[in-house]
Design an enzyme around this catalytic site. Structure first.
Site, PDB file in Angstrom:
ATOM      1  N   ASN A 189       9.179   1.886   2.070  1.00  0.00           N
ATOM      2  CA  ASN A 189       7.995   2.065   1.240  1.00  0.00           C
ATOM      3  C   ASN A 189       6.955   1.056   1.681  1.00  0.00           C
ATOM      4  OD1 ASN A 189       6.119   2.468  -0.845  1.00  0.00           O
ATOM      5  ND2 ASN A 189       7.174   1.025  -2.179  1.00  0.00           N
ATOM      6  N   GLY A 190       5.772   1.520   2.086  1.00  0.00           N
ATOM      7  CA  GLY A 190       4.717   0.597   2.483  1.00  0.00           C
ATOM      8  C   GLY A 190       3.951   1.085   3.690  1.00  0.00           C
ATOM      9  N   ASP A 199      -7.367   5.047 -15.180  1.00  0.00           N
ATOM     10  CA  ASP A 199      -6.916   3.879 -14.420  1.00  0.00           C
ATOM     11  C   ASP A 199      -7.900   3.471 -13.337  1.00  0.00           C
ATOM     12  OD1 ASP A 199      -5.841   5.067 -11.619  1.00  0.00           O
ATOM     13  OD2 ASP A 199      -5.361   6.454 -13.242  1.00  0.00           O
ATOM     14  N   CYS A 233       5.842   5.915  -1.340  1.00  0.00           N
ATOM     15  CA  CYS A 233       7.257   6.218  -1.336  1.00  0.00           C
ATOM     16  C   CYS A 233       8.012   5.521  -2.438  1.00  0.00           C
ATOM     17  CB  CYS A 233       7.889   5.797  -0.002  1.00  0.00           C
ATOM     18  SG  CYS A 233       7.040   6.370   1.447  1.00  0.00           S
ATOM     19  N   TYR A 291      -1.169   1.537 -12.253  1.00  0.00           N
ATOM     20  CA  TYR A 291      -1.035   2.978 -12.072  1.00  0.00           C
ATOM     21  C   TYR A 291       0.309   3.440 -11.514  1.00  0.00           C
ATOM     22  CZ  TYR A 291      -1.795   7.619 -10.037  1.00  0.00           C
ATOM     23  OH  TYR A 291      -1.671   8.924  -9.688  1.00  0.00           O
ATOM     24  N   GLY A 318       6.490   9.842  -4.966  1.00  0.00           N
ATOM     25  CA  GLY A 318       6.365  10.704  -3.798  1.00  0.00           C
ATOM     26  C   GLY A 318       6.881  12.087  -4.084  1.00  0.00           C
TER      27      GLY A 318
END
Length: 478
Positions: free
Chosen positions: A121-122, A370, A15, A266, A43
Site C-alpha cells: 500500500n503506497g 471531507d 490499497c 477520509y 480498494g
C-alpha cells in the site's frame, strides 16, 4: 491511456493489505477474505489472496487474483482450494490507468532462494531509477506497478544476506516514498512501514495466529485483538520459533514522521484507530472545530455520505444545530459503474446520491464534506439540495484547501486541476453555488491527528520528502 486522475472529483486511496500466520496450522484463506472485506473501502478495482502451507513443500504458493470486488472475485470453491497456514491479501485502487489483472496483488515471486508474496500500500517516488537499474541487469517486468520493483529489490538483496527480513531492510534503504508492506516467505510473515509512516499498518492476534493489517477494523472483523501498530520505519518478523521480532534501525525521530492526514479525515473507516488515535474522534473533532471557527445560523447539519457524516455530527454537537440525514446513498453502486453519456452527466452523481426533499425543504442547511478537489461534485450536490427545496446551503469542509498534488499515494491531481489553486475561498464558493463556504483551518490538523507527525504537502507544498522533478504518477502506480 488517458490519465484517470483527471476524471475524478473524489479522493481515492490505493490499497489495503492483510497478512496472517496461524502457528497451529489452520487454513487462513477465509480469515484473509473477511479481513479484506473490512478493507474493501480502500480498494475496489482488484483483489487477491496468496497462501502457503509451511509444513508442505517449501515455497509452494497458491493464489487467486481477480478484478472487481471480493464477493465478485471469490467463490466458495476458490477459498477451499487455498489451503495453507500463512498468507497475504490485497485490495487495490489504482490512482491512474492500468487497472488490469496483471497489476493485481499480491505479487508472487519465485527466485533462487525460494518464494515471496508481497502486498503493498503506497506509492514510491524513485520508481523509474530503481526500475531501470533492474532492467539493465536483466530483469523482466510483468506489471507496471512499483510494488514489483520493491519485490525485485528484496529478492536481489536476499542473495547477499542471511535472512529475508534483512533483505527487506536493505531494500528499504533504496526505495523512497510511502509504503506499508506485508510479505510472506516460506516460513515467515513480515510487515514493514516506511520511515515517515505515511500508510498505516497494525499487528493483531487471534489465539495462536498473528495478523498484519492496514486498519484495526480488519482485526475486529475476524475476532482478533489489537496488539500494537507497526512503527514508522519498523520491520516486524513473525515466526513460530521467535514470535514477533522488531527491527527499528530505520525509524526516524518523531518530529520527522509524516502520516497521511487523510487517513484521519477520509480514508480509514471510522471504527479504526491509526497510531493510537481514533478515526471517529478525529472526524468528530474536525466538525467541532469547523463549528467553532466558522459558525453560521442554520436549521440542520448534514454530512455528504459517508465521509462527511462524523464531521457533521461533530459540527452539530458543538453548534447545537440539529443533525440530520439529507441524502440517500445507493449502497449497490461501486466506483466502476457504467457512467451515463456526457449529456446526462448530472445523473452520474444522482445514481449514487439523492436528496430527501422532506428533510431539507425550506431549511437552512449546513453541509459537511471531507474535501473539495475539482469542485464539480460539490457543485452538483449543492444544486441537488436547492432543487430539493433547501432555503440556504452553507458548505463546510473538514480539510484545508488542496493547493498541491500528492506524490505518496493519494490521487490529488496536478495544481491546475484543483479548484482552490489560484482562487480565493469566495471565488470557489461562487463556482460551487453555496451561500457560504469555509474550510478547516490549517492549525487544526495537528489537533485532530493527536499531535502526531503528519504530512500536509497537498495543502502547503512542503513535502516530507523532496518530490520527483517530473510527475510520474500513473506510470508506476501501486
Amino acid at each position: 491511456m488517458e490519465n484517470q486522475i483527471n476524471k475524478t472529483d473524489r479522493l481515492r486511496e490505493e490499497c489495503g493489505v492483510f497478512g496472517i500466520y496461524d502457528f497451529d496450522g489452520n487454513d487462513v484463506a477465509s480469515s484473509i477474505y473477511y479481513g479484506l472485506f473490512a478493507l474493501q473501502h480502500r480498494g475496489q478495482e482488484s483483489c487477491g489472496i496468496a497462501v502457503s502451507d509451511t509444513k508442505g513443500p517449501k515455497g509452494r504458493v497458491r493464489s487467486v487474483k481477480e478484478m472487481g470486488l471480493l464477493n465478485e472475485a471469490f467463490m466458495k470453491e476458490d477459498l477451499e482450494k487455498l489451503e495453507g497456514d500463512i498468507g497475504v491479501g490485497h485490495v487495490r485502487y489504482s490512482t491512474a490507468g492500468s487497472s488490469t489483472r496483471e497489476n493485481a496483488q499480491p505479487l508472487v515471486l519465485n527466485y533462487v532462494k525460494g518464494t515471496l508474496a508481497l502486498a503493498h500500500n503506497g506509492n514510491l517516488i524513485n520508481t523509474p531509477g530503481l526500475r531501470h537499474e533492474l532492467e539493465y541487469s536483466g530483469a523482466i517486468f510483468q506489471t507496471t506497478i512499483d510494488s514489483e520493483v520493491i519485490a525485485y529489490h528484496i529478492a536481489r538483496e536476499r542473495l547477499n544476506c542471511g535472512t529475508v527480513e534483512e533483505a527487506v531492510g536493505r531494500a528499504m534503504q533504496k526505495i523512497k516514498g510511502a509504503y506499508s508492506l506485508v510479505i510472506m516467505s516460506p516460513r515467515k510473515l513480515i510487515g514493514a512501514r516506511d520511515p515517515y509512516g505515511f500508510k498505516p499498518l497494525c499487528i493483531g492476534r487471534r489465539d495462536n495466529a498473528f495478523i498484519l493489517a492496514s486498519e484495526t477494523c480488519a482485526l475486529d472483523t475476524i475476532g482478533a485483538e489489537f496488539v500494537r501498530d507497526v512503527e514508522p520505519g519498523e520491520i516486524v518478523t513473525i515466526s513460530p520459533e521467535k514470535g514477533i521480532i522488531s527491527d527499528k534501525r530505520l525509524c526516524l525521530a518523531k518530529e520527522k514522521q509524516a502520516r497521511c492526514v487523510f487517513e484521519y479525515i477520509y480514508f480509514a473507516r471510522p471504527d479504526s484507530h491509526f497510531d493510537g488515535v481514533s478515526v471517529y474522534e478525529s472526524r468528530i473533532l474536525a466538525g467541532k472545530y469547523l463549528a467553532m471557527d466558522s459558525p453560521v445560523e442554520a436549521d440542520l447539519v448534514v454530512g455528504v455520505p459517508e465521509s462527511g457524516n462524523c464531521a457533521a455530527l461533530g459540527y452539530a454537537m458543538q453548534s447545537g444545530i440539529p443533525y440530520g440525514q439529507a441524502f440517500v446513498k445507493n449502497a449497490y453502486v461501486g466506483r466502476t459503474f457504467i457512467k451515463p453519456k456526457q449529456k446526462n452527466r448530472e445523473s452520474s452523481v444522482r445514481v449514487k446520491l439523492n436528496a430527501i426533499r422532506e428533510a431539507v425543504k425550506g431549511k437552512r442547511i449546513v453541509m459537511i464534506d471531507d474535501s473539495i478537489v475539482r469542485g464539480t461534485t460539490s457543485d452538483r450536490i449543492v444544486r441537488m439540495l436547492r432543487e430539493a427545496g433547501a432555503a440556504e446551503v452553507h458548505m463546510r469542509v473538514s480539510s484545508p484547501p488542496f493547493l498541491w498534488p500528492c506524490y505518496f499515494g493519494t490521487d490529488v491531481p496536478a495544481r491546475d486541476l484543483l479548484i482552490a489553486y489560484g482562487r480565493s475561498v469566495e471565488e470557489v464558493r461562487e463556482i460551487i453555488g453555496a451561500d457560504t463556504l469555509a474550510y478547516l483551518k490549517m492549525e487544526r490538523l495537528d489537533e485532530i491527528a493527536g499531535h502526531l507527525g503528519i504530512c500536509k504537502g497537498c495543502f502547503t507544498g512542503n513535502y516530507p520528502i523532496e518530490p520527483p522533478k517530473e510527475d510520474i504518477r500513473g506510470e508506476f502506480e501501486a
